[in-house]
Write a protein that holds these residues in place. Structure first.
Motif, PDB file in Angstrom:
ATOM      1  N   MET A  85      74.858 -48.913  95.134  1.00 36.57           N
ATOM      2  CA  MET A  85      73.729 -48.682  94.236  1.00 36.57           C
ATOM      3  C   MET A  85      72.490 -48.312  95.052  1.00 36.57           C
ATOM      4  O   MET A  85      71.725 -47.425  94.670  1.00 36.57           O
ATOM      5  N   VAL A  86      72.306 -48.990  96.187  1.00 34.26           N
ATOM      6  CA  VAL A  86      71.165 -48.685  97.062  1.00 34.26           C
ATOM      7  C   VAL A  86      71.277 -47.251  97.566  1.00 34.26           C
ATOM      8  O   VAL A  86      70.314 -46.485  97.503  1.00 34.26           O
ATOM      9  N   LEU A  87      72.458 -46.891  98.060  1.00 33.75           N
ATOM     10  CA  LEU A  87      72.650 -45.519  98.537  1.00 33.75           C
ATOM     11  C   LEU A  87      72.394 -44.526  97.403  1.00 33.75           C
ATOM     12  O   LEU A  87      71.734 -43.506  97.596  1.00 33.75           O
ATOM     13  N   GLY A  88      72.883 -44.839  96.216  1.00 37.73           N
ATOM     14  CA  GLY A  88      72.650 -43.973  95.062  1.00 37.73           C
ATOM     15  C   GLY A  88      71.175 -43.857  94.716  1.00 37.73           C
ATOM     16  O   GLY A  88      70.690 -42.768  94.379  1.00 37.73           O
ATOM     17  N   GLU A  89      70.436 -44.964  94.813  1.00 38.55           N
ATOM     18  CA  GLU A  89      68.996 -44.909  94.563  1.00 38.55           C
ATOM     19  C   GLU A  89      68.330 -43.947  95.546  1.00 38.55           C
ATOM     20  O   GLU A  89      67.508 -43.123  95.160  1.00 38.55           O
ATOM     21  N   PHE A  90      68.697 -44.059  96.820  1.00 40.41           N
ATOM     22  CA  PHE A  90      68.106 -43.190  97.836  1.00 40.41           C
ATOM     23  C   PHE A  90      68.452 -41.727  97.590  1.00 40.41           C
ATOM     24  O   PHE A  90      67.583 -40.858  97.633  1.00 40.41           O
ATOM     25  N   VAL A  91      69.715 -41.454  97.338  1.00 43.57           N
ATOM     26  CA  VAL A  91      70.165 -40.061  97.217  1.00 43.57           C
ATOM     27  C   VAL A  91      69.779 -39.467  95.864  1.00 43.57           C
ATOM     28  O   VAL A  91      69.166 -38.389  95.797  1.00 43.57           O
ATOM     29  N   LEU A  92      70.141 -40.128  94.781  1.00 45.11           N
ATOM     30  CA  LEU A  92      69.880 -39.552  93.454  1.00 45.11           C
ATOM     31  C   LEU A  92      68.381 -39.468  93.166  1.00 45.11           C
ATOM     32  O   LEU A  92      67.889 -38.422  92.722  1.00 45.11           O
ATOM     33  N   HIS A  93      67.659 -40.545  93.438  1.00 50.01           N
ATOM     34  CA  HIS A  93      66.217 -40.493  93.188  1.00 50.01           C
ATOM     35  C   HIS A  93      65.504 -39.671  94.257  1.00 50.01           C
ATOM     36  O   HIS A  93      64.443 -39.109  93.998  1.00 50.01           O
ATOM     37  N   GLY A  94      66.094 -39.572  95.434  1.00 50.54           N
ATOM     38  CA  GLY A  94      65.566 -38.643  96.433  1.00 50.54           C
ATOM     39  C   GLY A  94      65.642 -37.216  95.909  1.00 50.54           C
ATOM     40  O   GLY A  94      64.694 -36.436  96.042  1.00 50.54           O
TER      41      GLY A  94
END
Length: 186
Positions: free
Chosen positions: A113-122
């Motif tokens: 979820m953290v990685l997804g926050e970084f990538v998707l919201h990035g």
């Protein structure tokens, strides 16, 4: 799910780079529910809760009328991304279960979820800034796998929008975006 800790620091660095390039807090992002200010509020609100889960600490509070973006938001976002990367830096942070809000979840799911926050919201912030998000194929593949695994549940709770069809021959990042309800071609 597996240990994707090595993917977090580059993704966090890229999130910070595109966030610094946004022209206005009122700019539209690639995330339908948020302008830049709203998306930054979301990131600043959920980041400490995700980090607490990575450290095996409890932290639960409902998201409502959160206004965390002030003049110092770039420094707050940088500090928070550092804390998230540190919380999930060790292989042990990706094993077992953790408490996240009212639920017990596999630690690897929360790490993803953290990685997804970084990538998707990035990517969302890159859209707002008119820049391009740089994302490794390994990070995109991990986010794609997570988005597919969580897809139906995430859509039913409003975390993701309707899946956007993306050709299987498209780049991994585009496929991850589509699986999370984002249109990489819009």
């Amino acid at each position: 799910m597996s240990d994707h800790s090595a993917l977090l620091a580059p993704a966090a660095t890229e999130l910070l780079r595109v966030a610094a390039a946004v022209p206005s807090l009122d700019a539209h992002t690639g995330c339908a529910d948020y302008d830049v200010r709203g998306l930054l509020d979301h990131l600043l609100y959920w980041g400490p809760r995700l980090a607490a889960a990575g450290r095996r600490e409890s932290s639960a509070a409902p998201e409502s009328d959160v206004a965390l973006v002030e003049d110092d938001w770039p420094a707050l976002l940088e500090k928070q991304t550092e804390e998230l990367v540190a919380a999930f830096a060790s292989a042990s942070a990706w094993t077992g279960t953790v408490t996240f809000g009212p639920a017990e979840l596999p630690a690897a799911v929360v790490g993803d979820m953290v990685l997804g926050e970084f990538v998707l919201h990035g990517w969302d912030l890159a859209r707002a800034s008119g820049t391009t998000l740089s994302c490794s194929d390994d990070a995109a593949a991990a986010v794609l796998a997570s988005a597919v695994a969580m897809g139906e549940r995430a859509r039913s709770t409003g975390v993701y929008g309707a899946e956007v069809p993306v050709p299987v021959t498209a780049p991994l990042l585009d496929r991850a975006l589509g699986a999370s309800g984002r249109d990489p071609y819009a």
